[in-house]
Write an enzyme that holds these catalytic residues in place. Structure first.
Site, PDB file in Angstrom:
ATOM      1  CG  ASP A  48     -31.600  61.615  -2.321  1.00  0.00           C
ATOM      2  OD1 ASP A  48     -31.312  62.645  -3.242  1.00  0.00           O
ATOM      3  OD2 ASP A  48     -30.868  60.746  -2.066  1.00  0.00           O
ATOM      4  CE1 TYR A  53     -28.043  55.359  -3.606  1.00  0.00           C
ATOM      5  CE2 TYR A  53     -29.963  56.417  -2.812  1.00  0.00           C
ATOM      6  CZ  TYR A  53     -28.887  56.575  -3.320  1.00  0.00           C
ATOM      7  OH  TYR A  53     -28.022  57.822  -2.892  1.00  0.00           O
ATOM      8  CB  SER A 151     -24.567  63.634  -6.397  1.00  0.00           C
ATOM      9  OG  SER A 151     -24.311  62.749  -4.935  1.00  0.00           O
TER      10      SER A 151
END
Length: 257
Positions: A48, A53, A151
């Site tokens: 994931d 990020y 999410s």
């Protein structure tokens, strides 16, 4: 490592998923490679990441590492937040414009033609959800994504739960793990993995030592009795709307014949 099917998709994944948020951040390329290889050695096939990020570096590093192994892996990535350090006003959210721009950028960084699970990283109150869903449907028809998900929706509830955990659950949980002679990380992942609604907990690590504790959860036997005892260490979360009457399911016709 055991493998399980994600919902009714037919896709089989390891019952631990590695979260690559540390790639390009806390973990440099050399450390990221060591973490990735250790995961493969342990039998993990589910990774994931997210476009934001380390400003895209996580996807780039993962893309390099999985070269030649793409079809053996299941990859999840996310969209919502900006990836550049100086984003423009449209480089965020779940608008059609941002999603279409982001998916192409993620595919390029990951060096792949498709993403198995494309996740909406946050809820966007400024965009019509139907427009977002139509955009995801288009991506699925184009073969750029196989499935979509969400999410961090209902974020206030998550924050409430985290607040309770920080004040009460963490110290009690750590003491309980120490009593059992097991790492708190191992016990936490094993507890999450044992929930019938969880396909594969996402584990993360900044170094190999942390990774080993999480990997140990794959072989940890979580009995119903132990799970119940662990669950009793924390308070039950409030209902999603904050309305106390939701606690009485019968008032909403739930469970009634």
């Amino acid at each position: 490592m055991q493998y399980t099917t994600v919902g009714r998709t037919g896709i089989k994944v390891s019952d631990l998923c590695f979260g690559a948020m540390s790639f390009g951040g806390d973990a440099d390329e050399e450390t990221s490679k060591a973490l990735y290889n250790r995961c493969l050695e342990a039998g993990i096939n589910f990774f994931d990441t997210a476009d934001m990020y380390s400003h895209g570096r996580s996807e780039e590093i993962l893309g390099k590492l999985m070269k030649g192994q793409r079809e053996e892996l299941v990859i999840a990535s996310k969209v919502f937040f900006p990836t550049s350090k100086t984003p423009n006003v449209n480089e965020r959210g779940l608008s059609r414009k941002h999603i279409l721009t982001s998916i192409d950028a993620s595919l390029k960084r990951l060096d792949t033609d498709y993403i198995d699970f494309y996740i909406l990283h946050y809820f966007d109150p400024t965009t019509d959800i139907e427009l977002t869903l139509r955009t995801l449907d288009d991506l699925q028809k184009q073969g750029k994504i196989l499935y979509s998900g969400v999410s961090n929706w209902a974020a206030w509830q998550i924050m409430d739960a985290l607040g309770i955990s920080e004040r009460e659950l963490l110290s009690r949980f750590t003491a309980f793990a120490n009593k059992l002679g097991v790492s708190p990380a191992t016990l936490a992942v094993a507890w999450a993995k044992s929930h019938p609604a969880v396909t594969a907990p996402i584990i993360g690590a900044r170094n190999l030592a942390q990774l080993e504790d999480s990997l140990a959860a794959a072989d940890f036997e979580m009995t119903p009795e132990l799970r119940a005892e662990i669950s009793s260490l924390s308070l039950a979360p409030e209902p999603t709307t904050g309305r106390s009457e939701e606690k009485t399911l019968g008032q909403f016709g739930v469970g009634q014949k």
